[in-house]
Design an enzyme around this catalytic site. Sequence first.
Site, PDB file in Angstrom:
ATOM      1  CB  SER A 100      -0.954   0.015   1.205  1.00 41.94           C
ATOM      2  OG  SER A 100      -2.076  -0.803   0.956  1.00 41.94           O
TER       3      SER A 100
ATOM      4  CE  LYS B  17      -4.193   1.645  -0.727  1.00 41.30           C
ATOM      5  NZ  LYS B  17      -4.529   0.814   0.430  1.00 41.30           N
TER       6      LYS B  17
ATOM      7  CB  SER C 143      -4.414   1.639   4.057  1.00 42.78           C
ATOM      8  OG  SER C 143      -3.555   1.218   3.024  1.00 42.78           O
TER       9      SER C 143
ATOM     10  CE  LYS D 159      -1.364   4.094   2.798  1.00 40.62           C
ATOM     11  NZ  LYS D 159      -1.305   2.932   3.717  1.00 40.62           N
TER      12      LYS D 159
END
Length: 369
Positions: free
Chosen positions: A53, A56, A108, A215
């Site tokens: 993720s 992202k 997320s 992140k």
Amino acid sequence: MKKLLLILFLLALPFPALAQEIGTSANACVIIDQASGRILLEHNADLPLPMASTTKVMTALLALEQSDLTAPVTCGRNAFGVPGTSIYLSQGETLTLEQMLYGLMLASGNDAAVAIAEHIGGSVEDFCRMMTQRAAELGCRDTVFLTPHGLPCEGHHTTARDLALIAREAMAHETFRTIVSTQRATIPWQGRDYDRVLNNKNKLLSTYEGATGIKTGYTKAAGRCLVFGAERDGMSIIGVVLNCYDWFDEAARLMDEAFARYESVTLMNAGESLRTLPVDVADGAEVSAILTAALTGVIPRDQFPAIEIDLPQSLEAPVQAGQILGEVRMLQGDTVLCAVPLAAANDVARDDFASRWQTFVNGWPLLAD
């Protein structure tokens, strides 16, 4: 006018390479100076790996570059029920892009990622092509995006170096910085009489001094992946660990190492005069060459950089305040750490017969008809 190039070695000591290899529990890692993008610490920085993720970060960057925060983003059939982490969007539910970004980066949400991708690119496939193209524009050498969320997909990969470059570009956006540094937020929940509560998965925000985001990511294929950052004593860094079982602890250790090994130095401030230059055809006038920004760079501790000044020996009138005259550079060996334009501090008019005659003519009173 002859150019004068002067290099001042402020301390004659050998300079280690700016990027230093470091042992790590991660399959790959990197720490970069956020201001310049230069690598400070690395291990397998160019090894292509899946990134879960942390994908992202690029999804959010493209959204900020391509759309308005107040734009309505609707969850379509493809976004509804995407596997993995989710903010549980209903099909047809609409949020603003800003609200979707909070859901994307804090919780997320894979559903938010697809909704944003279709909003920006028209389709997930076209959006992913945009992601890959934008990465290449940022100097990424080995990054391919095939999803906007990072769920396992053969051929979807990046490197620690590339991901750090993407994060650096994203951190140039104030809205991105605000979102990724937020520990808790609420956004509307259609059909409910209460809001969604979003909790940031990045534990460093509450455990590491000066943490700035960014992140988390995890899949079985990619392992634990983390993009992170911090600021201390005027030095901002961004880091990446890929496939790292002790991701938060290792990120903190790597940042501690970076802050221990490097420091930010400012040799001159914006507006300071570096040199006074004579001006030809100006009756002995002079102009100060001033810095248009601070001469600042990150260097290894206990070292000092060289200064390289690139200026003409003299100027020719007329000169206008703000006119770029040359450049001053901070060097470590052959590496330019910082380059700042030098500008004229004041105007200087030309002073010769032609200019005096023109001044006389311009000031002569007009005869009445």
